[in-house]
Design an enzyme around this catalytic site. Structure first.
Site, PDB file in Angstrom:
ATOM      1  N   HIS A  69     -20.208  77.949  51.579  1.00  0.00           N
ATOM      2  CA  HIS A  69     -20.050  78.959  52.627  1.00  0.00           C
ATOM      3  C   HIS A  69     -21.408  79.289  53.247  1.00  0.00           C
ATOM      4  O   HIS A  69     -22.270  79.874  52.596  1.00  0.00           O
ATOM      5  CB  HIS A  69     -19.429  80.236  52.034  1.00  0.00           C
ATOM      6  CG  HIS A  69     -19.066  81.272  53.051  1.00  0.00           C
ATOM      7  ND1 HIS A  69     -17.767  81.647  53.299  1.00  0.00           N
ATOM      8  CD2 HIS A  69     -19.831  82.014  53.892  1.00  0.00           C
ATOM      9  CE1 HIS A  69     -17.748  82.587  54.238  1.00  0.00           C
ATOM     10  NE2 HIS A  69     -19.001  82.830  54.604  1.00  0.00           N
ATOM     11  N   GLN A  88     -15.432  85.068  65.078  1.00  0.00           N
ATOM     12  CA  GLN A  88     -16.217  86.218  64.627  1.00  0.00           C
ATOM     13  C   GLN A  88     -15.726  87.534  65.208  1.00  0.00           C
ATOM     14  O   GLN A  88     -15.792  88.582  64.562  1.00  0.00           O
ATOM     15  CB  GLN A  88     -17.688  86.011  64.985  1.00  0.00           C
ATOM     16  CG  GLN A  88     -18.616  87.131  64.561  1.00  0.00           C
ATOM     17  CD  GLN A  88     -18.783  87.234  63.050  1.00  0.00           C
ATOM     18  OE1 GLN A  88     -19.579  86.531  62.465  1.00  0.00           O
ATOM     19  NE2 GLN A  88     -18.027  88.120  62.415  1.00  0.00           N
ATOM     20  N   HIS A 100     -12.435  84.564  56.284  1.00  0.00           N
ATOM     21  CA  HIS A 100     -13.218  85.729  55.882  1.00  0.00           C
ATOM     22  C   HIS A 100     -12.203  86.853  55.665  1.00  0.00           C
ATOM     23  O   HIS A 100     -11.596  87.341  56.627  1.00  0.00           O
ATOM     24  CB  HIS A 100     -14.188  86.136  56.987  1.00  0.00           C
ATOM     25  CG  HIS A 100     -15.402  85.282  57.081  1.00  0.00           C
ATOM     26  ND1 HIS A 100     -15.355  83.917  57.251  1.00  0.00           N
ATOM     27  CD2 HIS A 100     -16.735  85.625  57.051  1.00  0.00           C
ATOM     28  CE1 HIS A 100     -16.593  83.443  57.313  1.00  0.00           C
ATOM     29  NE2 HIS A 100     -17.436  84.447  57.183  1.00  0.00           N
ATOM     30  N   GLU A 113     -13.635  91.622  53.880  1.00  0.00           N
ATOM     31  CA  GLU A 113     -15.074  91.832  53.682  1.00  0.00           C
ATOM     32  C   GLU A 113     -15.421  93.245  54.124  1.00  0.00           C
ATOM     33  O   GLU A 113     -16.006  93.499  55.172  1.00  0.00           O
ATOM     34  CB  GLU A 113     -15.894  90.802  54.451  1.00  0.00           C
ATOM     35  CG  GLU A 113     -17.376  90.865  54.092  1.00  0.00           C
ATOM     36  CD  GLU A 113     -18.232  89.902  54.906  1.00  0.00           C
ATOM     37  OE1 GLU A 113     -19.447  89.854  54.630  1.00  0.00           O
ATOM     38  OE2 GLU A 113     -17.704  89.227  55.817  1.00  0.00           O
ATOM     39  N   ASP A 154     -24.250  81.891  52.417  1.00  0.00           N
ATOM     40  CA  ASP A 154     -23.744  82.661  53.545  1.00  0.00           C
ATOM     41  C   ASP A 154     -24.696  82.677  54.741  1.00  0.00           C
ATOM     42  O   ASP A 154     -24.385  82.129  55.789  1.00  0.00           O
ATOM     43  CB  ASP A 154     -23.392  84.084  53.119  1.00  0.00           C
ATOM     44  CG  ASP A 154     -22.432  84.754  54.099  1.00  0.00           C
ATOM     45  OD1 ASP A 154     -21.998  84.092  55.062  1.00  0.00           O
ATOM     46  OD2 ASP A 154     -22.110  85.945  53.912  1.00  0.00           O
TER      47      ASP A 154
END
Length: 435
Positions: free
Chosen positions: A122, A217, A275, A278, A374
């Protein structure tokens, strides 16, 4: 040249010997010293001397260490280790006695010389080396980081992304990373970052296996045209379908975004890496949606939930049931301790939460949990690249610091061939860690 050929496979031995005039073929199991003795007797009887001995027999076993039967392990040691020892014990005294120059070559596989390459599960290569551009993340939170990156995306060019991502990929390669999964922001009508990384994937092919995740995103539903951009990203060459349900405008939109990602992946035969949750908000519970979609669509083993930091804040009863269902569905989990140690708990006054998923409980349930780096010097994580940093921090932050916990940090590797070229140098160091 006069050759003596020895092999345990009689048929293949005859085939090879038939192509070499005058060669002596002797069926031999090098793990048995009596076979090696017979080989030496026949070689000296035919040619009178041996000037070069090549101990190069080798076998391998694949799979989990604990699942390979003991008899097969004994075979590996018998051929790879005792085969070379038997060759030296039987031939060296004769070679010394015959006088003159003579040599023994003991050959090891690459596995005997270096560790296998390691895996980065990732990372965001499109965002590396952008810290402070166009402004710093003052609060240090995930959400301000997303806002800063949204401003930076406006100035992206294909060349800009390729240069930065290429630098980070070379750092990884220099530390032994040869398998990388990178999430790529596709909330850009021109898909500049994805186009750059598709080019980089081809440039690095043969040295680094670069897998690209279409990552929205700004959200799939929350971003205007998000669904169409995700489809275009897959058609452009994304290998995996991503998502960010906790960033959608409503809980309902988050659920719909997960279902859309699964449907798109199923349509194109791709994997899913989302994702998920988070956040420190214990009401963020999209992993359960991923579990349900995985089971209903029969996608066990093809789905990864990344981050899942909200799980740290779930009540014990809910977490127990959820983890059991994650194991049932066959989800993979990725925790990213470097970023989440920085980003999570920003709204806590005290006690401040660690913000990591429940690594120990997931492992105990038999779930595959990996550690990712990340970010590298971007709006979410301002520090630089550190190969083992994520793994070491993961042990501490995941409450796995005891003997069993630290022993669980293992190398993740493959046996890909490593090559050199003019632009990519393989330093043959090997890296990253995985729970």
């Amino acid at each position: 040249m006069r050759l003596v050929l020895a092999d345990v496979d009689r048929r293949r031995l005859r085939e090879v010997a038939s192509e070499i005039p005058g060669a002596l073929a002797v069926p031999t199991d090098v793990s048995r010293i009596s076979d090696v003795e017979s080989l030496a007797v026949r070689a000296y009887r035919r040619f009178g001397a041996v000037h070069l001995l090549c101990n190069n027999a080798g076998v391998a076993e694949y799979g989990a260490v604990w699942e390979v039967p003991l008899a097969r392990w004994r075979r590996v040691v018998g051929v790879n280790l005792w085969g070379a020892i038997h060759g030296c014990l039987v031939f060296l005294p004769r070679m010394i006695a015959q006088g003159g120059a003579a040599h023994v070559v003991n050959t090891a596989s690459m596995a005997g010389l270096v560790t296998p390459p390691l895996v980065e599960p990732h990372i965001h290569l499109d965002a590396v080396l952008t810290v402070g551009q166009p402004r710093p993340n003052v609060s240090g939170s995930l959400f301000e980081g997303i806002a800063v990156w949204a401003e930076r995306v406006k100035d992206l060019t294909v060349d800009d992304v390729r240069a930065r991502a290429g630098q980070a990929l070379r750092w990884q390669l220099a530390n032994g990373v040869q398998q990388v999964r990178s999430h790529v922001d596709v909330c850009d009508p021109e898909l500049r970052a994805l186009r750059a990384l598709v080019e980089l994937r081809e440039e690095a092919r043969g040295l680094v296996d670069l897998q690209l995740v279409a990552f929205p995103q700004q959200g799939i539903l929350a971003y205007d045209g998000g669904r169409e951009l995700m489809r275009r990203a897959v058609q452009l060459g994304a290998d995996v379908v991503g998502g960010i349900p906790h960033y959608e405008l409503t809980r309902e939109d988050g659920v719909e975004s997960v279902r859309f990602a699964f449907a798109l992946a199923e349509e194109y035969g791709l994997r899913v890496d989302i994702h998920c949750d988070e956040t420190d908000d214990d009401h963020s519970r999209f992993v359960e949606v991923m579990v349900a979609e995985t089971i209903r669509r029969g996608m066990s083993g093809r789905v990864t939930a990344s981050h899942t930091t909200a799980m740290h804040s779930y009540n014990a009863a809910y977490a127990y049931r959820l983890i059991a269902n994650i194991a049932r569905a066959g989800l993979h989990m990725v925790t990213n301790p470097l970023d989440n140690a920085v980003l999570q708990g920003r709204f806590d006054i005290g006690p401040i939460r660690r913000g990591h998923t429940r690594v120990k409980q997931l492992q105990e349930a038999g779930v595959n949990v990996s550690i990712g780096h990340d970010s590298i010097m971007d709006p979410w994580y301002p520090s630089t690249f550190g190969v083992l940093g994520g793994g070491l921090l993961g042990v501490a932050a995941g409450s796995a610091g005891g003997h069993e916990g630290t022993s669980a940090v293992t190398y993740v590797a493959s046996c890909e061939e490593r090559r050199r070229c003019s632009r990519w140098r393989c330093y043959r160091y090997h890296w990253l860690t995985c729970y």
